[in-house]
Design a protein around this motif. Sequence first.
Motif, PDB file in Angstrom:
ATOM      1  N   ALA A  39       0.793  -1.233   0.000  1.00 46.62           N
ATOM      2  CA  ALA A  39       0.000   0.000   0.000  1.00 46.62           C
ATOM      3  C   ALA A  39       0.823   1.279   0.000  1.00 46.62           C
ATOM      4  CB  ALA A  39      -0.967   0.009   1.186  1.00 46.62           C
ATOM      5  N   THR A  40       2.131   1.219  -0.225  1.00 42.33           N
ATOM      6  CA  THR A  40       2.930   2.432  -0.366  1.00 42.33           C
ATOM      7  C   THR A  40       3.833   2.274  -1.581  1.00 42.33           C
ATOM      8  OG1 THR A  40       4.742   1.646   1.027  1.00 42.33           O
ATOM      9  CG2 THR A  40       2.942   2.803   2.127  1.00 42.33           C
ATOM     10  N   PRO A  41       4.100   3.370  -2.291  1.00 45.69           N
ATOM     11  CA  PRO A  41       4.940   3.288  -3.491  1.00 45.69           C
ATOM     12  C   PRO A  41       6.312   2.663  -3.253  1.00 45.69           C
ATOM     13  CG  PRO A  41       3.787   5.373  -3.434  1.00 45.69           C
ATOM     14  CD  PRO A  41       3.512   4.705  -2.112  1.00 45.69           C
ATOM     15  N   PRO A  42       7.031   2.963  -2.154  1.00 48.12           N
ATOM     16  CA  PRO A  42       8.344   2.318  -1.967  1.00 48.12           C
ATOM     17  C   PRO A  42       8.261   0.797  -1.905  1.00 48.12           C
ATOM     18  CG  PRO A  42       8.148   4.219  -0.537  1.00 48.12           C
ATOM     19  CD  PRO A  42       6.789   3.987  -1.121  1.00 48.12           C
ATOM     20  N   PHE A  43       7.273   0.273  -1.194  1.00 51.68           N
ATOM     21  CA  PHE A  43       7.144  -1.180  -1.132  1.00 51.68           C
ATOM     22  C   PHE A  43       6.759  -1.743  -2.493  1.00 51.68           C
ATOM     23  CE2 PHE A  43       4.688  -5.046  -0.789  1.00 51.68           C
ATOM     24  CZ  PHE A  43       5.525  -5.848  -0.012  1.00 51.68           C
ATOM     25  N   ASP A  44       5.836  -1.081  -3.178  1.00 54.52           N
ATOM     26  CA  ASP A  44       5.421  -1.556  -4.494  1.00 54.52           C
ATOM     27  C   ASP A  44       6.619  -1.635  -5.443  1.00 54.52           C
ATOM     28  OD1 ASP A  44       2.859  -1.685  -3.573  1.00 54.52           O
ATOM     29  OD2 ASP A  44       2.191   0.178  -4.502  1.00 54.52           O
TER      30      ASP A  44
ATOM     31  N   TRP B  42       9.776  -1.927  -4.545  1.00 56.57           N
ATOM     32  CA  TRP B  42      10.664  -2.995  -4.055  1.00 56.57           C
ATOM     33  C   TRP B  42      10.170  -4.355  -4.551  1.00 56.57           C
ATOM     34  CZ3 TRP B  42       9.666  -7.287  -1.081  1.00 56.57           C
ATOM     35  CH2 TRP B  42      10.785  -7.979  -0.602  1.00 56.57           C
ATOM     36  N   LEU B  43       8.858  -4.601  -4.450  1.00 61.04           N
ATOM     37  CA  LEU B  43       8.320  -5.881  -4.883  1.00 61.04           C
ATOM     38  C   LEU B  43       8.414  -6.023  -6.399  1.00 61.04           C
ATOM     39  CD1 LEU B  43       6.976  -8.519  -4.179  1.00 61.04           C
ATOM     40  CD2 LEU B  43       4.751  -7.354  -4.205  1.00 61.04           C
ATOM     41  N   THR B  44       8.184  -4.946  -7.134  1.00 63.70           N
ATOM     42  CA  THR B  44       8.326  -4.994  -8.594  1.00 63.70           C
ATOM     43  C   THR B  44       9.751  -5.380  -8.974  1.00 63.70           C
ATOM     44  OG1 THR B  44       6.579  -3.373  -8.956  1.00 63.70           O
ATOM     45  CG2 THR B  44       8.191  -3.649 -10.718  1.00 63.70           C
ATOM     46  N   ASP B  45      10.730  -4.806  -8.312  1.00 65.53           N
ATOM     47  CA  ASP B  45      12.130  -5.133  -8.601  1.00 65.53           C
ATOM     48  C   ASP B  45      12.417  -6.603  -8.291  1.00 65.53           C
ATOM     49  OD1 ASP B  45      12.505  -2.527  -9.351  1.00 65.53           O
ATOM     50  OD2 ASP B  45      13.446  -1.914  -7.457  1.00 65.53           O
ATOM     51  N   LEU B  46      11.864  -7.088  -7.185  1.00 70.45           N
ATOM     52  CA  LEU B  46      12.079  -8.496  -6.828  1.00 70.45           C
ATOM     53  C   LEU B  46      11.467  -9.413  -7.883  1.00 70.45           C
ATOM     54  CD1 LEU B  46      11.875 -10.142  -3.382  1.00 70.45           C
ATOM     55  CD2 LEU B  46      10.507 -11.103  -5.228  1.00 70.45           C
ATOM     56  N   LEU B  47      10.231  -9.110  -8.315  1.00 74.45           N
ATOM     57  CA  LEU B  47       9.572  -9.936  -9.329  1.00 74.45           C
ATOM     58  C   LEU B  47      10.296  -9.852 -10.669  1.00 74.45           C
ATOM     59  CD1 LEU B  47       5.836  -9.103  -8.484  1.00 74.45           C
ATOM     60  CD2 LEU B  47       7.041 -11.245  -8.013  1.00 74.45           C
ATOM     61  N   ASP B  48      10.835  -8.676 -10.997  1.00 71.86           N
ATOM     62  CA  ASP B  48      11.600  -8.549 -12.240  1.00 71.86           C
ATOM     63  C   ASP B  48      12.854  -9.418 -12.195  1.00 71.86           C
ATOM     64  OD1 ASP B  48       9.780  -6.796 -13.295  1.00 71.86           O
ATOM     65  OD2 ASP B  48      10.952  -4.985 -12.875  1.00 71.86           O
ATOM     66  N   GLY B  49      13.487  -9.491 -11.036  1.00 75.19           N
ATOM     67  CA  GLY B  49      14.657 -10.343 -10.903  1.00 75.19           C
ATOM     68  C   GLY B  49      14.313 -11.807 -11.068  1.00 75.19           C
ATOM     69  N   LEU B  50      13.192 -12.218 -10.500  1.00 71.10           N
ATOM     70  CA  LEU B  50      12.739 -13.596 -10.681  1.00 71.10           C
ATOM     71  C   LEU B  50      12.430 -13.879 -12.146  1.00 71.10           C
ATOM     72  CD1 LEU B  50      10.349 -13.942  -7.589  1.00 71.10           C
ATOM     73  CD2 LEU B  50      12.499 -15.175  -7.930  1.00 71.10           C
ATOM     74  N   ARG B  51      11.770 -12.935 -12.800  1.00 71.25           N
ATOM     75  CA  ARG B  51      11.422 -13.119 -14.215  1.00 71.25           C
ATOM     76  C   ARG B  51      12.680 -13.242 -15.071  1.00 71.25           C
ATOM     77  NH1 ARG B  51       6.937  -9.542 -15.602  1.00 71.25           N
ATOM     78  NH2 ARG B  51       5.647 -11.383 -15.986  1.00 71.25           N
ATOM     79  N   LEU B  52      13.695 -12.472 -14.776  1.00 76.59           N
ATOM     80  CA  LEU B  52      14.934 -12.525 -15.552  1.00 76.59           C
ATOM     81  C   LEU B  52      15.553 -13.910 -15.492  1.00 76.59           C
ATOM     82  CD1 LEU B  52      16.785 -10.663 -17.233  1.00 76.59           C
ATOM     83  CD2 LEU B  52      18.094 -10.253 -15.132  1.00 76.59           C
ATOM     84  N   ARG B  53      15.436 -14.575 -14.353  1.00 79.27           N
ATOM     85  CA  ARG B  53      16.033 -15.898 -14.167  1.00 79.27           C
ATOM     86  C   ARG B  53      15.104 -17.025 -14.622  1.00 79.27           C
ATOM     87  NH1 ARG B  53      19.497 -16.211  -9.627  1.00 79.27           N
ATOM     88  NH2 ARG B  53      19.422 -18.481  -9.947  1.00 79.27           N
ATOM     89  N   LEU B  54      13.807 -16.860 -14.436  1.00 75.36           N
ATOM     90  CA  LEU B  54      12.892 -17.995 -14.586  1.00 75.36           C
ATOM     91  C   LEU B  54      11.874 -17.843 -15.705  1.00 75.36           C
ATOM     92  CD1 LEU B  54      12.040 -18.557 -10.797  1.00 75.36           C
ATOM     93  CD2 LEU B  54      13.855 -19.664 -12.130  1.00 75.36           C
ATOM     94  N   GLY B  55      11.583 -16.616 -16.136  1.00 73.73           N
ATOM     95  CA  GLY B  55      10.488 -16.404 -17.074  1.00 73.73           C
ATOM     96  C   GLY B  55      10.927 -15.832 -18.399  1.00 73.73           C
ATOM     97  N   ASP B  56      10.046 -15.046 -18.983  1.00 75.87           N
ATOM     98  CA  ASP B  56      10.308 -14.377 -20.251  1.00 75.87           C
ATOM     99  C   ASP B  56      10.669 -12.925 -19.947  1.00 75.87           C
ATOM    100  OD1 ASP B  56      10.329 -13.188 -22.714  1.00 75.87           O
ATOM    101  OD2 ASP B  56       8.199 -13.510 -23.150  1.00 75.87           O
ATOM    102  N   PRO B  57      11.930 -12.535 -20.070  1.00 76.61           N
ATOM    103  CA  PRO B  57      12.339 -11.176 -19.688  1.00 76.61           C
ATOM    104  C   PRO B  57      11.619 -10.078 -20.456  1.00 76.61           C
ATOM    105  CG  PRO B  57      14.252 -12.602 -19.962  1.00 76.61           C
ATOM    106  CD  PRO B  57      13.078 -13.362 -20.488  1.00 76.61           C
ATOM    107  N   SER B  58      11.036 -10.399 -21.603  1.00 72.21           N
ATOM    108  CA  SER B  58      10.344  -9.363 -22.375  1.00 72.21           C
ATOM    109  C   SER B  58       8.936  -9.081 -21.872  1.00 72.21           C
ATOM    110  CB  SER B  58      10.278  -9.770 -23.851  1.00 72.21           C
ATOM    111  OG  SER B  58       9.431 -10.901 -24.023  1.00 72.21           O
ATOM    112  N   ALA B  59       8.410  -9.938 -20.985  1.00 73.34           N
ATOM    113  CA  ALA B  59       7.052  -9.743 -20.469  1.00 73.34           C
ATOM    114  C   ALA B  59       7.010  -8.518 -19.560  1.00 73.34           C
ATOM    115  CB  ALA B  59       6.591 -10.983 -19.717  1.00 73.34           C
ATOM    116  N   ARG B  60       5.881  -7.853 -19.515  1.00 70.12           N
ATOM    117  CA  ARG B  60       5.776  -6.608 -18.768  1.00 70.12           C
ATOM    118  C   ARG B  60       4.631  -6.596 -17.743  1.00 70.12           C
ATOM    119  NH1 ARG B  60      10.094  -6.459 -19.976  1.00 70.12           N
ATOM    120  NH2 ARG B  60      11.238  -5.007 -21.330  1.00 70.12           N
ATOM    121  N   TYR B  61       3.851  -7.631 -17.633  1.00 67.24           N
ATOM    122  CA  TYR B  61       2.737  -7.643 -16.694  1.00 67.24           C
ATOM    123  C   TYR B  61       3.201  -8.180 -15.335  1.00 67.24           C
ATOM    124  CZ  TYR B  61       2.683 -12.605 -17.826  1.00 67.24           C
ATOM    125  OH  TYR B  61       3.053 -13.908 -18.004  1.00 67.24           O
TER     126      TYR B  61
END
Length: 403
Positions: free
Chosen positions: A139-144, A146-165
């Motif tokens: 519920a605050t922009p800093p946490f959001d 932080w979580l977006t960065d964490l999910l992007d890191g997971l996507r880079l390793r495990l998913g399709d890096p070109s995805a944006r959702y």
Amino acid sequence: MSRFLFVVPPLADHIDPASAVAAELALRGHEVAWAGRPAALTGRVAAGDPVFPCAGTPGPDRPRDLRGEAALKLLWEDFFAPLAYAMAPGVTAAVLEFGPDLLVVDQQTIAGALVAERLGVPYVTSSTSPAELSRGPGATPPFDQWLTDLLDGLRLRLGDPSARYDPRFSPTLTLVFSTSELTGPHAPNRGPVRCVGPALGQMPDPHPAGADFPWGWIEGNDDRALVLVCLDTADTTVGAHFLAQCVDGIRARSRTLRAVVVDPDGVLGPPRDDGNLLICPSVPQRALLARTDALVCHAGHRTVTEALWHGVPLVVAPVRYDQPVIAAQVTAVGAGVRVRYGRTDAKAVGSALDAVLGQPHYTAAARRVSRSFREAGGASTAAAHLEELAIAEQENPRQGLQI
């Protein structure tokens, strides 16, 4: 016939709704399989369903002194993110061997979403708690961010890096086991969402009625309102204090109230019948809620859902994770009153109980949510959505990515 692969974490409250939907799909003639930890799935899914084993991580610890975003960060850093890395190889193997038409991926099992997008297999998100439908527990922009960065890191390793959702919300569909009467409008950028209601009618009761429970105490000739006090845990100084304040607030109203107090950690002493209080280490929760006039709880989603299923108003004292969001949803629809977990006293708890029991609009709101739950369809509605999507995918198959 279609093939559905369910990807779930080793958490009972996440497995059970999915299992109810899987059972409904099987009744309709479809083939179902699971990717997860076999030990967590045993006894919770149909015995004949194939289980593709995935590695796991130790379950999340309860951070005794952490609240809000700090607790959420710890949960993601120490459990959900490591779980994604651990499960990804097993999920990949399950997809390649089973060949599903559709994956049904728990919202916190990020490995399922990322493997699906990498392999080009469609997936649907299974959201067992509606907290993420709002802006999210942070519920605050800093946490959001932080979580977006964490999910992007997971996507880079495990998913399709070109995805944006956001991988927590499938671009195909997110099934939410609640209704809009409780959740309210959901935040933007969540993709297609369908609220299917709880699957309680098809789920096993985690607290089944025991022959040794003193039902005579509940069903005796007593016209006082019955309150259930059921916290996740009270084995900390703050938790023990809160439970003691609940007891004192209810004891001061012995003429009008009686209560069953669940004390699994024994902070109130041995189990006993203490005047207008019955103190027990455990109770048949769902069966007892059918006879209860009000509930005091931490606002965990499953407990809140079971209470509102029976039209029971609540006093909520959230601590961490999704509990503050669920508590806010309960109070927003008028089905309960919130008290402060760490700074409450017997007067505050008693006043909250006086309100939800004495002012009819709280019960009316709880019953309104109950009707929406029962009319939504639960597992049957979820299975119908999945059938429709699977048929569409079979008619218009996607081109998978190269491994």
